[in-house]
Design a protein around this motif. Structure first.
Motif, PDB file in Angstrom:
ATOM      1  N   SER A  82     -11.656  47.885  85.733  1.00  0.00           N
ATOM      2  CA  SER A  82     -12.513  46.713  85.998  1.00  0.00           C
ATOM      3  C   SER A  82     -12.327  46.193  87.412  1.00  0.00           C
ATOM      4  N   GLY A  83     -11.076  46.029  87.791  1.00  0.00           N
ATOM      5  CA  GLY A  83     -10.780  45.523  89.130  1.00  0.00           C
ATOM      6  C   GLY A  83     -11.260  46.491  90.197  1.00  0.00           C
ATOM      7  N   GLN A  84     -11.090  47.787  89.920  1.00  0.00           N
ATOM      8  CA  GLN A  84     -11.497  48.804  90.896  1.00  0.00           C
ATOM      9  C   GLN A  84     -13.008  48.841  91.054  1.00  0.00           C
ATOM     10  N   LYS A 140     -13.858  46.083  93.300  1.00  0.00           N
ATOM     11  CA  LYS A 140     -13.470  46.451  94.679  1.00  0.00           C
ATOM     12  C   LYS A 140     -14.491  47.433  95.260  1.00  0.00           C
ATOM     13  N   ARG A 165     -17.521  45.715  96.498  1.00  0.00           N
ATOM     14  CA  ARG A 165     -17.277  45.056  97.781  1.00  0.00           C
ATOM     15  C   ARG A 165     -17.344  46.063  98.916  1.00  0.00           C
ATOM     16  N   ARG A 188     -14.454  38.778 101.142  1.00  0.00           N
ATOM     17  CA  ARG A 188     -14.226  39.594  99.951  1.00  0.00           C
ATOM     18  C   ARG A 188     -13.428  38.875  98.883  1.00  0.00           C
ATOM     19  N   HIS A 189     -12.474  38.028  99.303  1.00  0.00           N
ATOM     20  CA  HIS A 189     -11.632  37.432  98.271  1.00  0.00           C
ATOM     21  C   HIS A 189     -12.422  36.435  97.426  1.00  0.00           C
ATOM     22  N   PHE A 190     -13.423  35.796  98.020  1.00  0.00           N
ATOM     23  CA  PHE A 190     -14.256  34.905  97.222  1.00  0.00           C
ATOM     24  C   PHE A 190     -15.126  35.701  96.254  1.00  0.00           C
ATOM     25  N   PHE A 235     -14.414  38.661  95.017  1.00  0.00           N
ATOM     26  CA  PHE A 235     -13.541  39.201  93.977  1.00  0.00           C
ATOM     27  C   PHE A 235     -13.134  38.107  92.999  1.00  0.00           C
ATOM     28  N   GLU A 236     -12.892  36.925  93.528  1.00  0.00           N
ATOM     29  CA  GLU A 236     -12.512  35.778  92.696  1.00  0.00           C
ATOM     30  C   GLU A 236     -13.594  35.512  91.648  1.00  0.00           C
ATOM     31  N   SER A 272     -13.949  38.625  89.272  1.00  0.00           N
ATOM     32  CA  SER A 272     -12.803  38.805  88.364  1.00  0.00           C
ATOM     33  C   SER A 272     -12.853  37.781  87.234  1.00  0.00           C
TER      34      SER A 272
END
Lengths: 375, 114
Positions: free
Chosen positions: A195-197, A200, A203, A216-218, A220-221, A224
């Motif tokens: 899921s995480g991959q 990623k 992105r 990217r961190h927003f 992914f946040e 996720s």
């Protein structure tokens, strides 16, 4: 000699004034609900309720587009405009019929795409998810009658990855590049290792498309939390993790520099899962009269959780961050019959926020989250 | 004998660059609960002081951070005051400073569940 039974003395329970007040309110809410249902029934098809065909519930939007033959095999013609923003009721109604046909295991002879002239990214994602579910349930593949499709629709669905997702033969035509480029649909499931991959990978593909790094961190946040919510809340009554699925897509318009990311699940929806919290117990009289859009707003703004635990319920607030982090951004959440939208514009250090809510007659069949940001 | 040297944990290298979810295994393999139980808590028990580097990942959802760090207090392993001495959160990427603030917020807001 007869033995008489002991005399039962029933205690007199005095009911408080609040008890009668609560009873009165409950009766009023029930009468109101009955009136709403009667009104809806009259609107849909007279005293007999909504029309049915081969066991499916139809309404004014779908009556003319769904037919069944003698063997009760269905033909569903999708409408000209499939767009949740401009043509929500017709779009959602057709998806509802398709979903009902899939889950009640009806035979779908034809899903007719020939009339479609316009389909938005989010409508295409929901369409792909429904057809994907049909393929998985029946263990077959819904064929695509490509010659009957409009050229633009063929190109659009091809670029969106519709054929790859559903393992259909892709049209061999090479189309010229248009202003909007799409990232192919992705399907994931709860508890999956990747899921995480997948988030990623999306992105990375977006950055390849856009040509520079994004926040990217927003992203992914937000993703996720959307993925976590699917596993924890969306499919509560579904035991098989393979059915707890979600779908994801993105598009980028190089001219307007508009990036859109869409996430969809076919779960129970925020309005249905949220009220099982501790707060609901306290405010349930008021909550019963709240619409779906109000519940989505409450979940996003205040941070409640269906678990009722204090430490939870922060996830939906994470969704907002990606939209907030850009010069202008928008987050729309459609869940069941409600929609809640938040728009942000950043003018230097000041962030202006506007919001809007809307309720519909037809359910979107899960939760659709759309981020639109200007890069 | 408990080592007093500070142990360093780099989430991206020692755990996952895509930490996601709260509970293990329901939410996947790289969840807050697993990070806490398999890495963070054992390191705190053994070394007494731990420095956690949060740089280098794709990002963090609130579910992961709350379960990983707030969970230390809710599970009764440590109080927020003890963690102030025992735990350091290292962050060199300015974009990730909000996560450092969130971690301490979750630690301070967490209440022990008896």
């Amino acid at each position: 000699m007869t033995v008489s039974k002991p005399l039962k003395i029933r205690p007199v329970i005095r009911k408080s004034r609040n008890h009668f007040r609560r009873q009165k309110r409950r009766c009023w809410l029930l009468r109101r609900r009955i009136k709403q249902l009667r009104r809806k029934r009259r609107k849909n098809g007279g005293s007999s309720g909504s029309p049915r065909l081969a066991g499916l519930h139809l309404n004014a939007h779908t009556k003319a587009n769904v037919s069944a033959d003698k063997e009760r095999s269905l033909t569903i013609c999708l409408p000209e405009r499939m767009d949740f923003q401009d043509n929500y009721e017709q779009t959602a109604s057709h998806f509802a019929v398709l979903r009902e046909a899939i889950y009640s295991k009806k035979r779908i002879k034809t899903l007719d795409f020939s009339r479609i002239e316009h389909i938005s990214t989010s409508a295409a994602l929901v369409l792909a998810s429904e057809v994907d579910q049909w393929n998985q349930q029946t263990k077959s593949r819904l064929k695509a009658n490509l010659p009957s499709w409009k050229e633009d629709i063929k190109r659009l669905l091809c670029q969106m990855g519709y054929f790859e997702l559903l393992h259909l033969e892709k049209p061999s035509t090479e189309w010229p590049q248009k202003k909007t480029t799409f990232i192919p649909f992705k399907r994931g499931q709860a508890k999956a290792e990747n899921s995480g991959q997948l988030a990623k990978r999306l992105r990375v593909e977006i950055e390849a498309l856009v040509g520079h790094r994004i926040k990217r961190h927003f992203l992914f946040e937000g993703l996720s939390e959307a993925i976590t919510n699917v596993g924890q809340h969306a499919y509560r009554d579904v035991g098989d993790c393979r059915r707890k699925q979600w779908w994801l897509s993105a598009s980028y318009n190089a001219e307007t520099r508009l990036l859109c990311v869409t996430f969809y699940d076919q779960g129970d929806g925020i309005p249905r899962t949220l009220p099982r919290s501790r707060w609901f117990e306290v405010a349930k009289d008021v909550f019963n009269s709240w619409t779906d859009s109000q519940k989505i707003q409450a979940a996003t703004d205040i941070g409640r959780s269906s678990s009722g635990m204090e430490e939870r319920g922060k996830g939906l607030q994470n969704l907002v961050e990606f939209a907030k982090a850009h010069s202008s951004g928008r987050l729309s959440i459609y869940s069941l019959c409600g929609m809640y939208l938040q728009s942000f514009s950043n003018d230097g250090s000041v962030c202006k926020q506007t919001s809007a809510r809307r309720d519909f007659e037809n359910s979107i069949g899960g939760t659709l989250i759309e981020w639109s940001v200007n890069l | 004998m408990v080592s007093e040297l500070m142990k360093r944990i780099d989430i991206a290298k020692d755990f996952s660059d895509t930490p996601i979810g709260r509970y293990h295994p329901e939410d996947g393999p790289f969840t807050g609960e697993r990070f806490r139980e398999d890495l963070l808590y054992p390191a705190l028990k053994e070394h007494g002081k731990v420095k956690v580097s949060i740089d280098g990942t794709e990002g963090y959802g609130s579910s992961f951070l709350e379960e990983a760090f707030g969970g230390l207090v809710r599970k009764g392993y440590y109080t927020a005051k003890q963690l102030t001495d025992a735990l350091q959160v290292e962050c060199n990427d300015p974009d990730f400073s909000i996560y450092r603030d969130l971690i301490w917020k979750y630690i301070n807001e967490a209440r022990r569940k008896d």
